[in-house]
Design a protein around this motif. Structure first.
Motif, mmCIF file in Angstrom:
data_model
loop_
_atom_site.group_PDB
_atom_site.id
_atom_site.type_symbol
_atom_site.label_atom_id
_atom_site.label_comp_id
_atom_site.label_asym_id
_atom_site.label_seq_id
_atom_site.Cartn_x
_atom_site.Cartn_y
_atom_site.Cartn_z
ATOM 1 N N LYS A 87 -4.799 3.891 -4.875
ATOM 2 C CA LYS A 87 -4.859 4.158 -3.430
ATOM 3 C C LYS A 87 -3.595 3.723 -2.706
ATOM 4 O O LYS A 87 -3.656 3.162 -1.613
ATOM 5 C CB LYS A 87 -6.093 3.486 -2.814
ATOM 6 C CG LYS A 87 -7.400 4.077 -3.311
ATOM 7 C CD LYS A 87 -8.587 3.500 -2.559
ATOM 8 C CE LYS A 87 -9.871 4.173 -3.030
ATOM 9 N NZ LYS A 87 -11.056 3.652 -2.303
ATOM 10 N N TYR A 88 -2.482 3.953 -3.326
ATOM 11 C CA TYR A 88 -1.192 3.731 -2.695
ATOM 12 C C TYR A 88 -0.722 5.037 -2.058
ATOM 13 O O TYR A 88 -0.990 6.133 -2.570
ATOM 14 C CB TYR A 88 -0.147 3.319 -3.739
ATOM 15 C CG TYR A 88 -0.019 1.841 -3.974
ATOM 16 C CD1 TYR A 88 1.196 1.189 -3.808
ATOM 17 C CD2 TYR A 88 -1.111 1.084 -4.383
ATOM 18 C CE1 TYR A 88 1.316 -0.171 -4.046
ATOM 19 C CE2 TYR A 88 -1.003 -0.267 -4.613
ATOM 20 C CZ TYR A 88 0.216 -0.896 -4.443
ATOM 21 O OH TYR A 88 0.336 -2.241 -4.672
ATOM 22 N N ASN A 141 -2.293 8.029 1.455
ATOM 23 C CA ASN A 141 -3.453 7.911 0.557
ATOM 24 C C ASN A 141 -4.706 8.532 1.158
ATOM 25 O O ASN A 141 -5.827 8.150 0.819
ATOM 26 C CB ASN A 141 -3.688 6.451 0.202
ATOM 27 C CG ASN A 141 -3.992 5.594 1.428
ATOM 28 O OD1 ASN A 141 -4.037 6.096 2.552
ATOM 29 N ND2 ASN A 141 -4.195 4.305 1.204
ATOM 30 N N ASP A 167 -3.992 6.566 -7.969
ATOM 31 C CA ASP A 167 -5.225 5.973 -8.503
ATOM 32 C C ASP A 167 -5.532 4.629 -7.860
ATOM 33 O O ASP A 167 -6.703 4.279 -7.652
ATOM 34 C CB ASP A 167 -5.118 5.801 -10.022
ATOM 35 C CG ASP A 167 -5.160 7.123 -10.767
ATOM 36 O OD1 ASP A 167 -5.640 8.115 -10.169
ATOM 37 O OD2 ASP A 167 -4.702 7.172 -11.928
ATOM 38 N N GLU A 183 -5.904 8.220 4.053
ATOM 39 C CA GLU A 183 -6.577 7.385 5.053
ATOM 40 C C GLU A 183 -5.708 7.335 6.291
ATOM 41 O O GLU A 183 -4.479 7.247 6.202
ATOM 42 C CB GLU A 183 -6.822 5.975 4.508
ATOM 43 C CG GLU A 183 -7.792 5.943 3.332
ATOM 44 C CD GLU A 183 -8.041 4.532 2.833
ATOM 45 O OE1 GLU A 183 -7.463 3.588 3.440
ATOM 46 O OE2 GLU A 183 -8.791 4.365 1.862
ATOM 47 N N ASN A 197 0.828 -1.207 0.000
ATOM 48 C CA ASN A 197 0.000 0.000 0.000
ATOM 49 C C ASN A 197 0.865 1.260 0.000
ATOM 50 O O ASN A 197 0.335 2.351 0.161
ATOM 51 C CB ASN A 197 -0.963 0.011 1.187
ATOM 52 C CG ASN A 197 -0.252 -0.179 2.514
ATOM 53 O OD1 ASN A 197 0.977 -0.121 2.586
ATOM 54 N ND2 ASN A 197 -1.017 -0.401 3.560
#
Length: 946
Positions: A711-712, A936, A709, A938, A679
């Protein structure tokens, strides 16, 4: 199908079998690669040919003679029976019967036989698991179950056999000493006579062993016949009416009263306990591996070892049970040996069972001075027999044959272990001599060990030592088989149908259960602990050193199965922020190319992921698949070994693609397994972006967009001296030489001292900008560094924002630093802006006076160029990078590491050249490594405990 294609465990079929490319490639196959093996009737039947080494002799000489090979009777059964029928049978089994009684003696025998039978089943399974060569037990176990278990078992077993040589030789010397004592012909004294006779005997046995296996086998046949005759002589003696002399020594032929009295135990002396006697008897059941230990000298080991071993166990068990029951039915426990002790039946003052037979042994029994009887006279079998000298000959045959078998077994096992070089300093003993590759140096070492234990001169002291090591060996053998079965090891496919993994587990359990209780005194408990410690050390040493051998270890299969099970189990676990907070990053995909080309990037990621998370080193091989696939196959193993040599816990993976960006897209989408997927994308800064081709510039920035794109998170690293050292070191495509390249040192391998790690957390990206430097600071080399966190904000709201950003984010120091405000600028702002404008000047479209359609057409042909509109829209962001660089130079010029939140350029609004100019401006002129990180969006941090 040809036999020789499957004889090599490494899977090399040689030139006889065509390659896959030969079968489906449009290219014309190599005729030399398709030559069929010469026809051979033996091979067509699935039988092996004689190897070239055996078939050809030395130049100018005749062919090498065939080595001696034995069948299951002569090579295994007789050898095992002789090794089992040792000194304990003749000299201690009657005494054990007197102590434990017939019932418990049978229990001791059956317990011992249970251990050895289950171990025999396990050895039978191992011997049918593949082609067996020389090396005996060690070879069987190491090739089937791996070097970790095989090495420890082999070394322990070789040592136990060397000590067993001493035990059997001492038994022989004890018998000779008793004969000399009966004729008042002692050499020195009873103890030293055993030592003298023992050393002379083992020296003679060494000479027989050095004469070769053929002479040793002939001697074993002679010993076997002598023992059989002595057994017959003993059984005949039990039914012959007892003479007065024999009655005075306690023999009265078969009597129900004697059987009843001897059926129950009568413990005496320091060894008078069940497990004490078990430890003394158990070595007499340990000869079951004598046949397996000469596996290289057998015609068909896979047939001979199971059949011969189990038959030997059966017949010797019957002999032990019969001997215990018969002698316990004929001989009383105490007798004086004096003819004057005969009395009339019913005489007053006579106590004991012998009174009913007309003998009064009351006096010596009460004074505990009786010289004869089962409890006092070790030579009871000789006294009972029809002709005493035949029993003496049987003792000689049993002791000498067992000593000879152990003297042969120990060097054979040790030689194979030495050749594999699993342990240091023992390779000297691996050299073989003669057509049978006799381990002469191993014979000498075994001789030295045996002499050392012969000097103890006490049979009851040597036997428990052997029990400890043999029980340990049997426990390991059975557990190894069980372990291989439950892990479904791909190298474990025994054809022996009577093997059961649960029986093997039971055998291991009772071996361990019998191990420590069989120690009689506290010293012997410590001795058992020492033996246990030696086993753990030997096993741990091989696990730690990881020798460069690959025999299909069950440990490898177990590791794979456990990893598979846990990986699948992760699918049931929901993700949580704490997994990040505790440092358990999902995984890092590091675009290293060949890892040895960018060692600093490898060391940086390896430092904070070690023992915490997954690290994958990705390499994109650009070019046609047909050209690049051979390179991938050739170098992949070398790159993995390079990582191992550098002590980086990472995986290496590569893909073949037409260009870099498509290859990275493959890696981003396919790398990882289940929840263990990357990730975070880590890559190096593109230093040559101004001179590189426009397409490569587009691809580089496009890779960053692709990562977002998918989500890395992205981590981009820049060092003043650059990351790619491929120009300094020559590129090595050969996997064999790749690992031998000198390891380049980097800043991440050295102590950082009391510097600072400066974190510029400029955007709320979820906390990844803070997390990576924080994890780095927890490592020993960076532990003395102070972490400083800088955040952006308004001057008039500094106190409020400092309070809002004060930890609890698990950072050791408050943020920001306590300076009241930035110092005066050291670089003229206008100079910096001019420098930035000069940087992007070659990439400007300069379209100010052109219409919109023409500008659009120019952008279509050169998407990396910067239009005036794009320059104006991003002016504020460009100036921010200029200003940030000035702050970095003022505050962090001497830091150990600088971590900055990576700015993001919007797709379609920020050309690649402008974005690279931002990164260049932001990180230019900085001496420490610069890490540009963007999460990302998060959360990877939380200050809540739930």
């Amino acid at each position: 199908p040809a036999y020789e294609h499957y004889a090599n465990s490494e899977g090399d079929a040689g030139k006889g079998r065509p390659s896959l490319a030969d079968l489906h490639s449009i290219l014309k196959p190599d005729p030399g690669h398709l030559c069929a093996p010469a026809s051979d009737p033996q091979r067509s039947n699935g039988l092996p040919e004689v190897s070239s080494e055996e078939a050809e002799g030395e130049p100018g000489k005749g062919p090498v003679p065939e080595p001696v090979r034995f069948g299951w009777v002569k090579g295994v059964m007789i050898r095992c029976m002789l090794n089992i029928w040792g000194v304990i049978l003749y000299l201690r089994l009657p005494w054990i019967t007197a102590q434990a009684g017939i019932a418990l003696t049978w229990l001791i025998i059956l317990m011992s036989v249970t251990v050895t039978t289950i171990t025999g089943l396990s050895i039978s399974a191992i011997s049918t698991n593949g082609k067996v060569k020389s090396g005996g037990t060690y070879f069987l176990i190491s090739r089937s179950l791996g070097p970790e278990l095989g090495g420890s078992i082999g070394l322990i077993f070789a040592f136990a056999n060397a000590v067993a040589v001493a035990m059997h030789t001492v038994g022989f010397a004890e018998t000779v000493r008793d004969l000399l004592q009966e004729h008042n012909s002692l050499i020195v004294d009873p103890t030293n006579d055993i030592r003298i006779i023992g050393v002379v005997t083992v020296t003679v046995l060494l000479g027989i062993s050095l004469a070769g296996m053929e002479w040793e086998a002939k001697a074993q046949i002679l010993f076997f016949l002598v023992i059989l005759v002595s057994f017959i002589n003993y059984l005949v003696g039990t039914v012959i009416p007892a003479t007065a002399e024999k009655q005075s020594k306690g023999f009265f032929s078969y009597r129900a009263d004697i059987f009843a009295q001897n059926f129950v135990p009568n413990w005496r002396g320091p060894e008078g306990s069940f497990f004490g006697l078990f430890s003394i008897f158990f070595p007499s059941a340990t000869g079951i591996l004598a046949g397996a230990n000469i596996s290289g000298d057998l015609k068909d080991p896979a047939v001979a070892i199971p059949k011969g071993t189990l038959m030997a166990i059966f017949w010797t068990t019957m002999s032990y049970l019969v001997l215990s029951a018969t002698i316990g039915s004929c001989v009383v426990r105490d007798a004086s040996g004096s003819l004057n002790d005969s009395v009339a039946l019913g005489s007053p003052g006579c106590e004991g069972l012998a009174c009913a037979f007309g003998w009064n042994f009351t006096a010596c029994t009460q004074e505990q001075s009786c010289r004869y009887g089962l409890s006092n006279y070790y030579q009871s079998m000789s006294m009972v027999s029809g002709f005493g000298p035949l029993i003496t000959a049987g003792i000689f045959g049993a002791t000498l044959s067992s000593a000879l078998a152990c003297l042969v077994s120990a060097p054979k096992v040790f030689q194979c272990l030495c050749k594999d070089q699993l342990y240091p300093l023992i390779g000297f003993f691996g050299k073989g001599y003669g057509r049978n590759s006799e381990p002469i140096r191993g014979y000498v070492l075994t001789y030295v060990i045996a002499v050392g234990f012969i000097l103890i001169a006490e049979l009851n002291a040597i036997a428990p030592i052997i029990s400890n090591f043999f029980l340990c060996s049997y426990a390991l053998i059975n557990f190894s088989c069980f372990h291989a079965s439950i892990t479904n090891s791909p190298g474990w496919r025994p054809s022996f149908r009577y093997y059961s993994k649960w029986a093997a587990l039971f055998g291991a359990a009772i071996s361990v259960a019998s191990w420590f209780p069989s120690s009689i005194t506290w010293w012997e408990h410590y001795r058992a602990l020492i033996a246990f410690g030696i086993v753990i050390f030997l096993l741990g040493y091989v696990l730690y050193k990881k020798p460069d051998v690959n025999w299909g270890s069950s440990m490898q299969a177990s590791s794979y199965n456990m990893a598979l099970s846990y990986s699948v189990g992760l699918s049931e676990v929901d993700e949580h922020i704490k997994n990040y907070r505790q440092g358990q990053l999902g995984a890092c995909l590091v675009l290293t190319g060949p890892p040895n080309f960018r060692p600093a990037l490898v060391d940086f990621v390896g430092t904070f992921t070690k023992n915490l998370s997954l690290m994958l080193c990705g390499n994109v091989l650009i070019g046609p698949r047909k050209q690049k696939m051979p390179e991938s196959c050739l170098t992949a193993d070398g790159h993995t070994k390079w990582l191992l040599k550098r002590k980086i816990k990472a995986f290496y993976t590569d893909v073949v693609a037409e260009d870099l960006r498509s290859g990275v897209q493959m890696l981003i989408q396919a790398a990882g397994l289940g929840k263990m997927r990357p990730n975070i994308l880590v890559l190096g800064y593109k230093r040559n972006w101004r001179t590189a081709s426009p397409q490569s510039l587009e691809d580089y920035v496009g890779i960053l967009h692709d990562a977002f794109d998918f989500k890395y998170g992205v981590c981009l690293m820049r060092m003043k001296e650059g990351l790619n050292v491929s120009r300094v070191m020559q590129a090595h495509a050969d996997s064999a030489t790749l690992t031998s390249v000198q390891q380049a040192s980097t800043v991440f391998q050295s102590e950082q001292g009391k510097k600072t790690i400066d974190i510029y957390w400029l955007f709320d990206d979820g906390g990844l900008t803070l997390l990576i430097p924080y994890l780095l600071g927890r490592k020993k080399r960076w532990g003395k560094c102070k972490i400083r966190v800088f955040v952006g904000g308004q001057i008039n709201r500094m106190d409020e924002e400092r309070k809002a950003n004060h930890p609890p984010l698990l950072l050791p120091t408050p943020a920001p630093p306590n300076q009241p405000g930035p110092p005066s600028l050291t670089i003229c702002l206008s100079c910096s802006i001019k420098r930035f404008n000069d940087l992007i000047a070659p990439f400007r479209l300069n379209d100010g006076f052109k219409d919109e359609a023409m500008v659009h057409e120019m952008k279509q042909g050169c998407p990396w160029k910067i239009s005036d509109e794009e320059f104006d829209i991003n002016r504020a962001k460009s100036l921010r990078q200029v200003r940030l660089n000035e702050i970095l130079l003022d505050y962090s010029r001497d830091a150990a590491l600088i971590a900055i939140t990576l700015p993001i350029g919007r797709k379609g609004r920020c050309p690649s050249s402008l974005y690279m100019a931002w990164l260049e401006t932001l990180s230019q002129d900085l001496r420490p490594p610069v890490i540009l990180t963007r999460g990302n969006q998060e959360n990877v941090l939380t200050f809540y405990c739930q």
